[in-house]
Design a protein around this motif. Structure first.
Motif, PDB file in Angstrom:
ATOM      1  N   THR A 103       0.574  -4.400   4.904  1.00 51.09           N
ATOM      2  CA  THR A 103       1.122  -5.010   6.117  1.00 51.09           C
ATOM      3  C   THR A 103       0.378  -4.564   7.369  1.00 51.09           C
ATOM      4  OG1 THR A 103       3.310  -5.192   5.110  1.00 51.09           O
ATOM      5  CG2 THR A 103       3.183  -5.358   7.500  1.00 51.09           C
ATOM      6  N   SER A 124      -7.940 -16.510   5.846  1.00 55.99           N
ATOM      7  CA  SER A 124      -7.168 -17.112   6.933  1.00 55.99           C
ATOM      8  C   SER A 124      -7.527 -16.504   8.285  1.00 55.99           C
ATOM      9  CB  SER A 124      -5.667 -16.959   6.674  1.00 55.99           C
ATOM     10  OG  SER A 124      -5.290 -15.587   6.669  1.00 55.99           O
ATOM     11  N   ALA A 125      -7.891 -15.223   8.308  1.00 51.64           N
ATOM     12  CA  ALA A 125      -8.193 -14.555   9.575  1.00 51.64           C
ATOM     13  C   ALA A 125      -9.587 -14.889  10.087  1.00 51.64           C
ATOM     14  CB  ALA A 125      -8.049 -13.042   9.415  1.00 51.64           C
ATOM     15  N   VAL A 159      -5.775 -13.011   3.175  1.00 53.31           N
ATOM     16  CA  VAL A 159      -5.749 -12.582   4.575  1.00 53.31           C
ATOM     17  C   VAL A 159      -7.121 -12.764   5.211  1.00 53.31           C
ATOM     18  CG1 VAL A 159      -5.462 -10.606   6.124  1.00 53.31           C
ATOM     19  CG2 VAL A 159      -3.839 -10.970   4.254  1.00 53.31           C
ATOM     20  N   ALA A 193      -3.261  -5.801   7.339  1.00 53.44           N
ATOM     21  CA  ALA A 193      -3.372  -7.232   7.605  1.00 53.44           C
ATOM     22  C   ALA A 193      -3.170  -7.534   9.088  1.00 53.44           C
ATOM     23  CB  ALA A 193      -2.368  -8.010   6.763  1.00 53.44           C
ATOM     24  N   GLN A 194      -2.199  -6.879   9.703  1.00 55.13           N
ATOM     25  CA  GLN A 194      -1.937  -7.110  11.126  1.00 55.13           C
ATOM     26  C   GLN A 194      -3.135  -6.704  11.977  1.00 55.13           C
ATOM     27  OE1 GLN A 194       1.193  -4.681  12.791  1.00 55.13           O
ATOM     28  NE2 GLN A 194       1.598  -6.139  14.435  1.00 55.13           N
ATOM     29  N   ARG A 249      -6.225  -8.997  11.468  1.00 52.96           N
ATOM     30  CA  ARG A 249      -6.123 -10.250  12.223  1.00 52.96           C
ATOM     31  C   ARG A 249      -6.430 -10.016  13.703  1.00 52.96           C
ATOM     32  NH1 ARG A 249      -4.010 -14.215   9.057  1.00 52.96           N
ATOM     33  NH2 ARG A 249      -2.782 -13.567   7.224  1.00 52.96           N
TER      34      ARG A 249
END
Length: 226
Positions: free
Chosen positions: A122, A167-168, A164, A125-126, A129
């Motif tokens: 988590t 998409s990022a 991830v 990933a945050q 991005r």
């Protein structure tokens, strides 16, 4: 730095090598002169980027140190890129670097080494991005299997990280990397290559080309084979 000179010399005689990511002491007051000297040599045209093992630095703010930032500005001023080799808990350093030096081309090595063994993605990933919001940043899809369980990992363990990254960054800012020979610790080249092939299933031919060749070519500008 002797290793960097050796790599440049090897590139000068081996047509398989189109570009070199070298090392130089970013904290040195003479970093500009050092880079100029490397580039002025017979094989200096192969130098495309610089990398430092930030993952091994104990200072949690190493990338933000004034002497390091001065060195990185010298890197960018010479048209070179910087390979960011960090662990996931150091991603905030990379984000601040991208904010401070928007003109410096960056590639995040090994996707910031997400903690796959712990399956705690988590925070990674945050922050990943957040880093990807900076357009000068690219990301290397490599080194993931050695962050997973070396003996038991499967493609399904790697896929959440891939999703991830895709998409990022999008395929035009992702580049495949082998992480050889370190990948031998967790299955080796053939298994990693097959994994990436499976992850790319569903992507268009254009997207596959970007990940496997196009992004790296645009970032490192390898010297064409004679």
């Amino acid at each position: 730095m002797p290793e960097t000179r050796d790599l440049l010399a090897l590139a000068d005689i081996d047509p398989l090598i189109g570009a070199v990511v070298g090392w130089a002491d970013l904290t040195s007051p003479a970093i500009g002169d050092v880079l100029d000297d490397l580039r002025a040599g017979q094989a200096g045209r192969y130098l495309r980027s610089v990398r430092h093992l930030v993952q091994g630095e104990s200072d949690p703010h190493w990338l933000g140190r004034p002497d390091v930032e001065r060195g990185l500005r010298a890197v960018g001023e010479r048209g070179l890129g910087y390979d960011v080799l960090i662990r996931s808990h150091q991603l905030p350093q990379a984000i601040r670097l991208a904010e401070r030096l928007p003109e410096l081309p960056l590639v995040l090595d090994h996707a910031g080494k997400p903690p796959l063994v712990r399956r705690e993605l988590t925070d990674w990933a945050q922050q990943l991005r957040m880093l990807a919001r900076h357009p000068q940043v690219r990301c290397k899809v490599s080194g993931l299997i050695t962050e997973a369980d070396h003996e038991k990992w499967t493609v399904d363990d790697i896929r959440p990280v891939w999703d991830v990254l895709l998409s990022a960054f999008g395929p035009d800012r992702l580049m495949f990397g082998s992480d050889w020979p370190v990948a031998n610790l967790a299955g080796g080249w053939n298994r990693w290559a097959a994994t990436v092939e499976e992850l790319l299933d569903g992507c268009s031919d254009t997207e596959i080309h970007a990940v496997l060749a196009g992004t790296a070519t645009a970032f490192y500008h390898p010297t064409p084979v004679p």
